[in-house]
Design an enzyme around this catalytic site. Structure first.
Site, mmCIF file in Angstrom:
data_model
loop_
_atom_site.group_PDB
_atom_site.id
_atom_site.type_symbol
_atom_site.label_atom_id
_atom_site.label_comp_id
_atom_site.label_asym_id
_atom_site.label_seq_id
_atom_site.Cartn_x
_atom_site.Cartn_y
_atom_site.Cartn_z
ATOM 1 N N LYS A 69 0.807 -1.240 -0.011
ATOM 2 C CA LYS A 69 0.067 0.044 0.040
ATOM 3 C C LYS A 69 0.863 1.271 0.125
ATOM 4 O O LYS A 69 1.831 1.263 0.877
ATOM 5 C CB LYS A 69 -0.960 -0.003 1.420
ATOM 6 N N LYS A 105 5.086 2.583 -2.928
ATOM 7 C CA LYS A 105 4.793 3.947 -3.423
ATOM 8 C C LYS A 105 4.890 4.034 -4.807
ATOM 9 O O LYS A 105 5.700 3.324 -5.650
ATOM 10 C CB LYS A 105 5.974 4.866 -2.961
HETATM 11 P P1 NAD Z 1 -0.836 18.058 -2.213
HETATM 12 O O1 NAD Z 1 -0.310 18.146 -3.447
HETATM 13 O O2 NAD Z 1 -2.340 18.165 -1.899
HETATM 14 O O3 NAD Z 1 -0.245 19.500 -1.364
HETATM 15 C C1 NAD Z 1 1.021 20.055 -1.170
HETATM 16 C C2 NAD Z 1 1.103 21.403 -0.973
HETATM 17 O O4 NAD Z 1 2.153 22.086 -0.833
HETATM 18 C C3 NAD Z 1 0.529 22.158 -2.419
HETATM 19 O O5 NAD Z 1 -0.453 22.944 -1.866
HETATM 20 C C4 NAD Z 1 1.938 22.765 -2.940
HETATM 21 O O6 NAD Z 1 1.530 24.078 -3.465
HETATM 22 C C5 NAD Z 1 2.396 23.174 -1.353
HETATM 23 N N1 NAD Z 1 4.110 23.334 -1.617
HETATM 24 C C6 NAD Z 1 4.818 22.676 -2.642
HETATM 25 N N2 NAD Z 1 6.156 23.214 -2.295
HETATM 26 C C7 NAD Z 1 5.954 23.970 -1.399
HETATM 27 C C8 NAD Z 1 7.105 24.851 -0.730
HETATM 28 N N3 NAD Z 1 8.103 24.728 -1.044
HETATM 29 N N4 NAD Z 1 6.627 25.749 0.226
HETATM 30 C C9 NAD Z 1 5.415 25.793 0.953
HETATM 31 N N5 NAD Z 1 4.331 24.942 0.011
HETATM 32 C C10 NAD Z 1 4.906 24.360 -0.924
HETATM 33 O O7 NAD Z 1 0.095 17.130 -1.170
HETATM 34 P P2 NAD Z 1 -0.561 16.093 0.052
HETATM 35 O O8 NAD Z 1 -1.243 15.047 -0.459
HETATM 36 O O9 NAD Z 1 -0.837 17.125 0.928
HETATM 37 O O10 NAD Z 1 1.090 15.756 0.363
HETATM 38 C C11 NAD Z 1 1.840 16.433 1.207
HETATM 39 C C12 NAD Z 1 2.695 15.755 2.023
HETATM 40 O O11 NAD Z 1 2.255 14.801 2.425
HETATM 41 C C13 NAD Z 1 3.766 14.845 1.151
HETATM 42 O O12 NAD Z 1 4.973 14.742 1.721
HETATM 43 C C14 NAD Z 1 3.015 13.595 1.298
HETATM 44 O O13 NAD Z 1 3.821 12.329 0.690
HETATM 45 C C15 NAD Z 1 2.485 13.500 2.600
HETATM 46 N N6 NAD Z 1 1.163 12.587 3.000
HETATM 47 C C16 NAD Z 1 0.322 12.611 2.010
HETATM 48 C C17 NAD Z 1 -0.819 11.745 2.317
HETATM 49 C C18 NAD Z 1 -2.172 11.856 1.611
HETATM 50 O O14 NAD Z 1 -3.174 11.311 2.240
HETATM 51 N N7 NAD Z 1 -2.557 12.871 0.503
HETATM 52 C C19 NAD Z 1 -0.665 10.637 3.180
HETATM 53 C C20 NAD Z 1 0.676 10.660 3.993
HETATM 54 C C21 NAD Z 1 1.626 11.614 3.705
#
Ligand code: NAD
Length: 471
Positions: A69, A105
């Site tokens: 997953k 992943k």
């Molecule tokens: P997302 O694409 O929804 O959001 C990421 C946000 O970060 C965007 O709004 C983007 O514009 C912003 N961003 C990018 N570069 C930036 C910077 N330098 N400074 C400030 N903001 C910046 O992605 P997400 O799903 O929220 O994922 C974010 C993190 O969380 C990642 O590391 C991801 O692996 C982790 N994560 C996500 C999930 C999930 O369910 N979506 C689960 C576990 C971990």
């Protein structure tokens, strides 16, 4: 930027934990290694008729439990090292929150803003097709989910492609991916689950008075000054729940810049302002920080990096003012920074614990898909009736009566979202205390990241020992 690769950083954390875990080194080597990586390129037709070749990956880190997953990421920074690092983190994350999956992943190296919706659909469907061909997707094999740059729309394209290719005979086809829209077999509460889990984790950590006192902070979330980097799926919802529960958002950062206000920023108004103007900057009453990364160094109690990896590095760790770093993103703190933060007495709530809410609720979604029934559907009305009968008996016995408001509050049965959120809350609280137990077993000298890795390793080792090695 650290010169140590992301995978190497994850492996260093693993090695540190492995060394104190006391398990067989050969078994530990098996757990650490990535089982399989599929690297692929495929052509995509752009809207103007031209053809572009896209690079993509899917890594399955551990098959000790199936399915594997892990999310699918769309970003120009995607590479094999990153995908393998994130897949490894997924294995440990699942173990920490007792989700019976191995880690995986996926990633496609594109900047989604450069593509039309139709192009993104073609890219997503072609990627899914390639995964199906090589058996890298399936309800009992490998189940993707959203990650950076993807969301429910992409998951709907994935499930539709999968079901189209596998035919109507695949009864459990909906369970091939999670994070889907509700009408496609998604589950209430999944969209905000990672952010909600981040909030539960931070709230629980703040409620442990002795830990807060050691950091020079008061007990409880109320009034804690918080900075959030990244207002995407994870960051936005984490910020929303934290603010709702009394935390003060003193800084918010997006890729175009950051804003700060010691008095607090209203999240809903900031998001409306960004939608209107196209930028977070220029929000009335706030100070603009055109260099977005400056937000990481703002004066605050809790810093929540929720964008991408490698944000808190050897370069800026010495200037971080937060007392707690709550890793909502994966890998936001480099190995160099970790050492500096530890020396400065700054606590880290590590990614492999804190952002596990997403995979936890993905697990619930997968269970829902396999059972083909919405949680709460069978028992909600039955429970309500039973509660009402009990309350009526209390009224008869005491001669007092409940108000209509109290009656509906006490009598109501749980619907799907109530159950999902309750399961998520229980999971995040239990996991934090398990990690603290590991710290305490080791005389309180272990940092939380290492303790989280030890907790994960212990559980995976048991699994291997009981399974044995085939053949
Ligand atoms: P997302 O694409 O929804 O959001 C990421 C946000 O970060 C965007 O709004 C983007 O514009 C912003 N961003 C990018 N570069 C930036 C910077 N330098 N400074 C400030 N903001 C910046 O992605 P997400 O799903 O929220 O994922 C974010 C993190 O969380 C990642 O590391 C991801 O692996 C982790 N994560 C996500 C999930 C999930 O369910 N979506 C689960 C576990 C971990």
């Amino acid at each position: 930027m650290s010169r140590v690769s992301f995978l190497e950083q994850v492996n260093r954390s693993f090695d540190r934990a492995a060394a104190i875990s006391g398990h067989d080194p050969h078994l530990l080597a098996q757990i650490k290694g990535c089982n399989s990586v599929y690297r692929l390129t495929f052509p995509v037709k752009r809207d103007d008729g031209s053809i572009e070749v896209v690079q993509a990956w899917r890594a399955e880190h551990s098959h000790h439990k199936l399915p594997t997953k892990g999310g699918i990421r769309y970003s120009l920074m995607v590479n094999e090292d990153e995908v393998m690092a994130l897949a490894a983190l997924m294995t440990y994350k699942c173990a920490i929150v007792d989700v019976p999956f191995g880690g995986a992943k996926g990633g496609i190296r594109i900047d989604r803003r450069q593509y039309s919706l139709a192009e993104l659909e073609r890219i997503t469907r072609r990627y899914t097709f390639e995964l199906v061909k090589k058996l890298f997707i399936g309800p009992g094999v490998d189940v993707p989910a959203p990650d950076y740059g993807t969301g429910p729309t992409e998951m709907a394209w994935i499930v539709d492609t999968y079901k189209s290719l596998t035919g109507g005979g695949e009864l459990n086809g909906e369970a091939c991916v999670t994070g889907k829209p509700i009408a496609q077999g998604g589950i209430h509460g999944r969209l905000e689950a990672t952010g909600r889990g981040v909030y539960f984790g931070i709230r629980e950590a703040c409620d442990i008075g002795e830990d807060m006192a050691a950091l020079g902070l008061s007990k409880g979330l109320d009034g804690k000054r918080v900075v959030v980097q990244g207002l995407g799926n994870v960051g936005y919802h984490a910020a929303r729940f934290l603010q709702q529960d009394g935390a003060v958002l003193v800084g918010l950062a997006e890729f175009e810049g950051a804003i700060a206000s010691p008095a607090g920023l209203d999240l809903a108004q900031v998001v409306a302002h960004r939608r209107e103007t196209g930028s977070i900057l220029g929000f009335p009453g706030a100070v603009d920080l055109p260099e977005s990364s400056a937000a990481l160094e703002l004066d605050c109690d809790i810093l929540v990096p929720a964008a991408l990896e490698n944000q808190i590095t050897g370069d800026n760790a010495g200037r971080i003012k937060a007392r707690v770093i709550a890793e909502a993103a994966n890998g936001p703190t480099t190995a160099d920074a970790d050492g500096i933060l530890a020396d400065r007495g700054i606590a880290v709530l590590p990614d492999l614990y804190l952002n596990a809410g997403g995979v936890t609720v993905s697990y619930f979604e997968w269970l829902k898909n396999l059972s083909h029934v919405r949680f709460g559907r069978m028992e909600k009305r039955f429970d309500e009736k039973a509660h009402r009968q009990l309350l009526a008996a209390v009224e008869r016995t005491t001669g007092m009566s409940f108000s209509d408001q109290d009656m509906s509050l006490f009598a109501s049965g749980a619907d799907e979202e109530d159950l999902v959120n309750s399961g998520l809350e229980e999971t995040m609280i239990t996991a934090l205390h398990q990690i603290r137990e590991v710290q305490q077993r080791n005389g309180g000298n272990l940092d939380r990241r290492t303790a989280a890795f030890v907790n994960a390793i212990d559980k995976i080792v048991v699994c291997y020992e009981e399974l044995g090695i085939f053949p």
